[in-house]
Design an enzyme around this catalytic site. Sequence first.
Site: not given
Length: 694
Positions: A23-24
């Site tokens: 996600s990041s």
Amino acid sequence: MGTQEKVQASHLKRDAYLYVRQSSLQQVFENQESTERQYALRQRAVALGWPLERIVVIDSDLGQSGATCEDREGFQRLVAEVGMGQVGIVLGLEVSRLARNSSDWHRLLEICALSDTLILDEDGIYDPSHFNDRLLLGLKGTMSEAELHVLRARLQGGLMNKARRGELKLPLPVGLVYDARDRVVHDPDQQVQGSLRTFFQTFQRTGTASATVKYFQQAGLLFPRRLRRGVRKGELVWGPLEHSRALQTLHNPRYSGTYVWGRFRVVKTPRRKTPRRLPQDQWEVIIPDAHAGYLSWPQYQRNLQRLQENARSHGTDRRQSPPGEGPALLQGLVVCGVCGRRMTLRYHMRDGRLTPTYVCQSAGIEHAQPICQSIPGHVVDEAISQLVLRAMKPVTLEVTLAVQQELEQRLEEVGRLRQQRVARARYEADLAQQRFMQVDPKNRLVADALEAEWNARLRDLSEAQDQYEQQSQADRALLDEQSRERIRALATDFPRLWNDPHTPHRERKRMMRLLVEDVTLSKDDAITAHVRFKGGACQTLTLARPLPAWEARMTDGEVIAQIDRLLNDHTIGQIAPLLNQQGLRSGVGLPFTAKIVARLCRSYRLTSRYDRLREAGKFTLAEIADQLQVSTATIKVWRRNGLLRGHLYNDKNECLYDPHDQAAPTKSQGRKLSDRRRFPKVASNRSNEVQHAI
């Protein structure tokens, strides 16, 4: 159905696609175990019968959120390959790796069902074409989306709870910093503090953001800002004040010492997320006087109100538009007395100068109808000006001294800012010199760069000092003894200040708005103006309607009567100088000429001098010559020598003559005409005949 039964030969003929996502970027670097687990799914595909070289890994979405598919190039590639029937199985550690959005997830399931593509996660293999598997996958997708909502709500709740106490650290605008105990204080840089105080004082004095920017440019002042991104993030830089920066500063409530949270709301669009400013009554947290500021909360509210009034000049109602450069004294203050709408403004040239007209035309434009009413502005402006002059009392000497003191303080503050700029430039030059002195002279690669930087800082210091000296001399010239005397004279003579042609229209309008709230105008047989002052007091003025242009340019009736009287004894060419000697002028203010007098005679149908003489019984040249049995040339000779009396009826030296009597002249050979003279001799004037020809 077992795993081996779901994997068919048709699936093995196609490729296996492994989708890897985090996600990041922080998770990519710190949570590498999850990434390793996702790459390990290739062994599951090998165990099911796919060769290693036919396993395609899509990992271009590492560091991107799964809440939407628009920004994920890898996911879009995966969906395209599945739709083209080139994928036998899609591998993912869990459903949340593929999508956190139900619409994207179910769209992928539908395409997999149509193309007979399998889906594998950590729990097993699913065939989306089977109802039970599709139901289970749908539940997993819904739970994944719900999990994202729960996590976001939990984090948002923690932020909200901390923000309500005013303890959530938020980015601060320039001029405010956090101290060692995380308290918001003024920036210790005195130049930054002085620039912001000067900015807010200038806006309070001028009333518009544009005028504030113009003042900073004219004074040569720079405005600070902090870089928010890049390798120089957090560094303080100086530059010219821009209009957008001025509006951001005026709209930021942190400068009033107020802690706020929830000023913006993110609005999702098909392409991106856009922050939208919320009205003040929808802010979630407002804590006035939470920390140090540069102005008070009420002053901040007044600034916003002034900006809103300025912005209304571009709206349909045009309420309280900022004072412009035109001569219309009541710009933005006039209300139509017929329909109640705000009246707009038109300018036209009259007598070589701009003249305003207040027009109520918005409804007429919208509905293609005639305008409501239009009122000449110069009549109303003059009456309102006289009303204001009567209402204002003479300014005392104390007010004069207060004005002078304010000007001195303003120039002193600006001078202090320039002096601080010189001090900053001197510090940077000294710092560059120290760096150059500490380097090894033999290391020319470094020494040359440091020497160039030192020279650049010295040039900046010299430029700042020169600008400081020039501006200081200009400021001292503004407050010399002559300027002080002029301030005293203007302050004690408000009517002269108001009527002074050098007073800008913008300043005159600002003075008007300090006294008058609005003016309601209506026009019937006369113009009625209802003036509402600040505080609620009202006064009604009744003004005579100005004459139409054609009527205002008409010659006065007394002048026409005088011309009529003069026609009894004078020609048109003789009347013009007589009128000018009496100080009379035409309707447009011009001195009289023979052409103007002749045109007036035709326009007012005055009886001509010829007709007047004929009515009095005078004879023409031919008639008198026939009666005396002589030629017309003889008659002219007799008139010039005083034997006959002629009366000029035009400027061509043409006359009508008195009837002959017993003493009428006859031809007498041998007698001198001078001996026979009965009337004064008339000199011939040929040039006069040409000059006054009509």
